[in-house]
Motif scaffolding. Structure first.
Motif, PDB file in Angstrom:
ATOM      1  N   TYR A  12      18.093  -8.101   5.044  1.00  0.00           N
ATOM      2  CA  TYR A  12      16.559  -7.425   5.229  1.00  0.00           C
ATOM      3  C   TYR A  12      16.626  -5.873   5.346  1.00  0.00           C
ATOM      4  O   TYR A  12      15.960  -5.077   5.142  1.00  0.00           O
ATOM      5  CB  TYR A  12      15.730  -8.139   6.107  1.00  0.00           C
ATOM      6  N   THR A  13      17.858  -5.715   6.089  1.00  0.00           N
ATOM      7  CA  THR A  13      18.143  -4.152   6.503  1.00  0.00           C
ATOM      8  C   THR A  13      18.496  -3.429   5.425  1.00  0.00           C
ATOM      9  O   THR A  13      18.243  -2.328   5.008  1.00  0.00           O
ATOM     10  CB  THR A  13      19.334  -4.032   7.723  1.00  0.00           C
ATOM     11  N   GLN A  14      19.434  -4.043   4.526  1.00  0.00           N
ATOM     12  CA  GLN A  14      19.599  -3.350   3.149  1.00  0.00           C
ATOM     13  C   GLN A  14      18.231  -3.337   2.179  1.00  0.00           C
ATOM     14  O   GLN A  14      18.292  -2.325   1.479  1.00  0.00           O
ATOM     15  CB  GLN A  14      20.759  -4.280   2.412  1.00  0.00           C
ATOM     16  N   LEU A  15      17.685  -4.198   2.099  1.00  0.00           N
ATOM     17  CA  LEU A  15      16.289  -4.126   1.235  1.00  0.00           C
ATOM     18  C   LEU A  15      15.321  -2.845   1.816  1.00  0.00           C
ATOM     19  O   LEU A  15      15.136  -2.198   1.192  1.00  0.00           O
ATOM     20  CB  LEU A  15      15.627  -5.451   1.603  1.00  0.00           C
ATOM     21  N   PRO A  36       4.069  -7.496  -5.898  1.00  0.00           N
ATOM     22  CA  PRO A  36       3.859  -8.496  -4.952  1.00  0.00           C
ATOM     23  C   PRO A  36       5.251  -9.031  -4.329  1.00  0.00           C
ATOM     24  O   PRO A  36       6.467  -8.711  -5.120  1.00  0.00           O
ATOM     25  CB  PRO A  36       3.239  -9.487  -5.459  1.00  0.00           C
ATOM     26  N   VAL A  37       5.162  -9.500  -3.093  1.00  0.00           N
ATOM     27  CA  VAL A  37       6.478  -9.788  -2.674  1.00  0.00           C
ATOM     28  C   VAL A  37       7.414 -10.910  -3.428  1.00  0.00           C
ATOM     29  O   VAL A  37       8.617 -10.684  -3.491  1.00  0.00           O
ATOM     30  CB  VAL A  37       6.255 -10.822  -1.319  1.00  0.00           C
ATOM     31  N   ARG A  38       6.797 -11.781  -3.902  1.00  0.00           N
ATOM     32  CA  ARG A  38       7.665 -12.588  -4.835  1.00  0.00           C
ATOM     33  C   ARG A  38       8.075 -12.013  -6.123  1.00  0.00           C
ATOM     34  O   ARG A  38       9.205 -12.178  -6.330  1.00  0.00           O
ATOM     35  CB  ARG A  38       6.635 -13.695  -5.148  1.00  0.00           C
ATOM     36  N   ASP A  39       7.594 -10.952  -6.715  1.00  0.00           N
ATOM     37  CA  ASP A  39       8.154 -10.237  -7.872  1.00  0.00           C
ATOM     38  C   ASP A  39       9.305  -9.354  -7.409  1.00  0.00           C
ATOM     39  O   ASP A  39      10.243  -9.458  -8.063  1.00  0.00           O
ATOM     40  CB  ASP A  39       6.907  -9.500  -8.392  1.00  0.00           C
ATOM     41  N   LEU A  40       9.192  -8.930  -6.275  1.00  0.00           N
ATOM     42  CA  LEU A  40      10.043  -7.892  -5.650  1.00  0.00           C
ATOM     43  C   LEU A  40      11.364  -8.959  -5.346  1.00  0.00           C
ATOM     44  O   LEU A  40      12.424  -8.527  -5.617  1.00  0.00           O
ATOM     45  CB  LEU A  40       9.796  -7.268  -4.407  1.00  0.00           C
ATOM     46  N   ALA A  41      11.191  -9.941  -4.981  1.00  0.00           N
ATOM     47  CA  ALA A  41      12.088 -11.132  -4.513  1.00  0.00           C
ATOM     48  C   ALA A  41      12.917 -11.521  -5.454  1.00  0.00           C
ATOM     49  O   ALA A  41      13.933 -11.511  -5.639  1.00  0.00           O
ATOM     50  CB  ALA A  41      11.468 -12.009  -3.607  1.00  0.00           C
ATOM     51  N   THR A  50      12.818 -13.072   3.223  1.00  0.00           N
ATOM     52  CA  THR A  50      13.369 -11.720   3.920  1.00  0.00           C
ATOM     53  C   THR A  50      13.002 -10.559   3.179  1.00  0.00           C
ATOM     54  O   THR A  50      12.845  -9.585   3.888  1.00  0.00           O
ATOM     55  CB  THR A  50      14.856 -12.048   3.277  1.00  0.00           C
ATOM     56  N   MET A  51      12.291 -10.640   1.790  1.00  0.00           N
ATOM     57  CA  MET A  51      11.772  -9.523   1.336  1.00  0.00           C
ATOM     58  C   MET A  51      10.504  -9.215   2.174  1.00  0.00           C
ATOM     59  O   MET A  51      10.218  -8.166   2.455  1.00  0.00           O
ATOM     60  CB  MET A  51      11.292  -9.732   0.040  1.00  0.00           C
ATOM     61  N   GLN A  52       9.798 -10.180   2.577  1.00  0.00           N
ATOM     62  CA  GLN A  52       8.559 -10.014   3.438  1.00  0.00           C
ATOM     63  C   GLN A  52       8.978  -9.555   4.902  1.00  0.00           C
ATOM     64  O   GLN A  52       8.037  -8.434   5.122  1.00  0.00           O
ATOM     65  CB  GLN A  52       8.047 -11.520   3.575  1.00  0.00           C
ATOM     66  N   ARG A  53       9.877  -9.777   5.417  1.00  0.00           N
ATOM     67  CA  ARG A  53      10.286  -9.286   6.610  1.00  0.00           C
ATOM     68  C   ARG A  53      10.381  -7.731   6.440  1.00  0.00           C
ATOM     69  O   ARG A  53      10.251  -6.925   6.982  1.00  0.00           O
ATOM     70  CB  ARG A  53      11.313  -9.904   7.137  1.00  0.00           C
ATOM     71  N   ALA A  54      11.273  -7.247   5.265  1.00  0.00           N
ATOM     72  CA  ALA A  54      11.465  -5.924   5.001  1.00  0.00           C
ATOM     73  C   ALA A  54      10.365  -5.111   4.887  1.00  0.00           C
ATOM     74  O   ALA A  54      10.309  -4.078   5.451  1.00  0.00           O
ATOM     75  CB  ALA A  54      12.427  -5.850   3.894  1.00  0.00           C
ATOM     76  N   LEU A  55       9.456  -5.460   4.010  1.00  0.00           N
ATOM     77  CA  LEU A  55       8.308  -4.744   3.809  1.00  0.00           C
ATOM     78  C   LEU A  55       7.240  -4.887   5.094  1.00  0.00           C
ATOM     79  O   LEU A  55       6.607  -3.719   5.141  1.00  0.00           O
ATOM     80  CB  LEU A  55       7.332  -5.465   2.649  1.00  0.00           C
TER      81      LEU A  55
END
Lengths: 122, 231
Positions: A12-15, A36-41, A50-55
């Motif tokens: 998540y920190t790298q994201l 959206p989160v899913r597309d980015l993930a 993890t993507m959600q956490r970064a955003l």
């Protein structure tokens, strides 16, 4: 978009770092809606949580903001964007100093070399 | 309530202990890696969740219920080998799944097959190994299950197929379901996991959030695994 991950560092920190780079480089422009989160993930090949956490963290830092029902957008706040540019510049300079010190240059040598380089640039 | 819960769960085959007092609480909205070398008890645990084996001691609960007819309808299972009749065409298998599983989403399955240009008129036995594995994954992931158990979903496929499989798992993510990926090929899948369980000689030796582990140990999950299971 390209994503690369180092070993042994939380994803998540790298994201967060990489999305900041995307914003700084203008791949995500101020005011743009981000996918959206899913597309980015899917694009990054990472877990959606993890993507959600970064955003969420980027939102907390004020670089992204949410609009209820329509999604997430890149901030248009000039101060925030300048601040981001400043932070990234600081990091590049620090990396450069580390590399140049390794090959035996001191502070004065580095500053002189940078000035020399700047003169040659158009 | 937990989607999957093991309380003091043990399983023996004769005098051989396959699982030793397992305690696990797994919630929904997670993609979990069930990681361990061959013979560590992964498949035994899966079979207990499926209701294909009975515990020797303790219990395993699926959504609070003992495995049975009702819980089997909630688990979508992808075995680690070919499990579909190979004389059937892809089209026939779609109908077979739709007949068998109420939660089968025909539209989703057809869409995924189309994206991969898989000819539905082909018989399974005519397909390459990689394509066969993709068809099996598509059938499994096209169910609206509470739990997806994927046993070695990427073993023996090429890197492009592996990327496709991982993207399918991510795109299918739902906060209401739990995805369990059993594997010993960790490096390839670790970025999609948010939780990991290490099984060693029938015991749970570790159950943690993947990023927390990276932060604490400064290693990736694959590196950590090699350390814990060094031969």
């Amino acid at each position: 978009m390209s994503w690369t991950f180092k070993e042994g560092v939380p994803i998540y920190t790298q994201l967060i770092e990489q999305i900041k780079m995307h914003i700084a480089r203008g791949e995500f422009s101020p005011g743009d809606q981000i996918p959206p989160v899913r597309d980015l993930a899917m694009d990054a090949g990472v877990n959606p949580n993890t993507m959600q956490r970064a955003l969420a963290e980027l939102e907390r830092e004020g670089l992204l903001y949410s609009v209820r029902t329509s999604g997430r957008f890149v901030t248009e706040d000039k101060t925030k964007l300048d601040e981001l540019q400043g932070l990234l510049a600081e990091k590049y300079i620090e990396d450069m100093f580390i590399s140049l010190r390794k090959i035996g240059m001191n502070k004065e040598d580095i500053v002189a070399a940078v000035e020399q380089h700047a003169k040659g640039e158009k | 309530m937990y989607v999957l819960e093991c309380n003091n769960l043990s399983k023996s085959y004769g005098s051989k202990r396959a699982l030793e007092r397992i305690d696990l609480q797994l919630g929904s909205g997670r993609i979990l890696g069930l990681l361990g070398p061959n013979g560590s008890g992964k498949t035994t645990l899966i079979k207990l969740a499926e209701g294909l084996l009975q515990p020797t001691d303790g219990q395993i609960l699926i959504g609070g219920k003992v495995p049975g007819v009702e819980t089997k309808a909630q688990i979508a299972y992808l075995p680690d080998r070919e499990f579909l009749p190979d004389y059937m065409t892809v089209e026939q298998l779609l109908r077979y799944y739709a007949d068998f599983f109420q939660d089968f989403d025909m539209e989703r399955a057809e869409m995924m097959l189309k994206n991969l240009n898989i000819n539905k008129a082909q018989r399974m036995k005519k397909l390459s190994k990689g394509t066969k594995e993709k068809v099996q994954l598509i059938l499994t992931m096209s169910r609206d299950a509470k739990i997806y158990i994927l046993d070695e979903p990427i073993a023996g496929v090429d890197p492009a197929a592996r990327d496709y499989i991982l993207k399918t798992i991510i795109s299918n993510y739902s906060p209401d379901s739990l995805v369990i990926i059993c594997t010993h090929l960790i490096a390839d899948i670790e970025s999609v996991l948010d939780e990991v369980v290490f099984l060693k000689e029938g015991r749970v030796v570790l159950h943690r959030n993947a990023d927390e582990l990276r932060e604490e140990t400064g290693k990736n999950i694959d590196g950590l695994f090699r350390e814990v299971f060094r031969c």
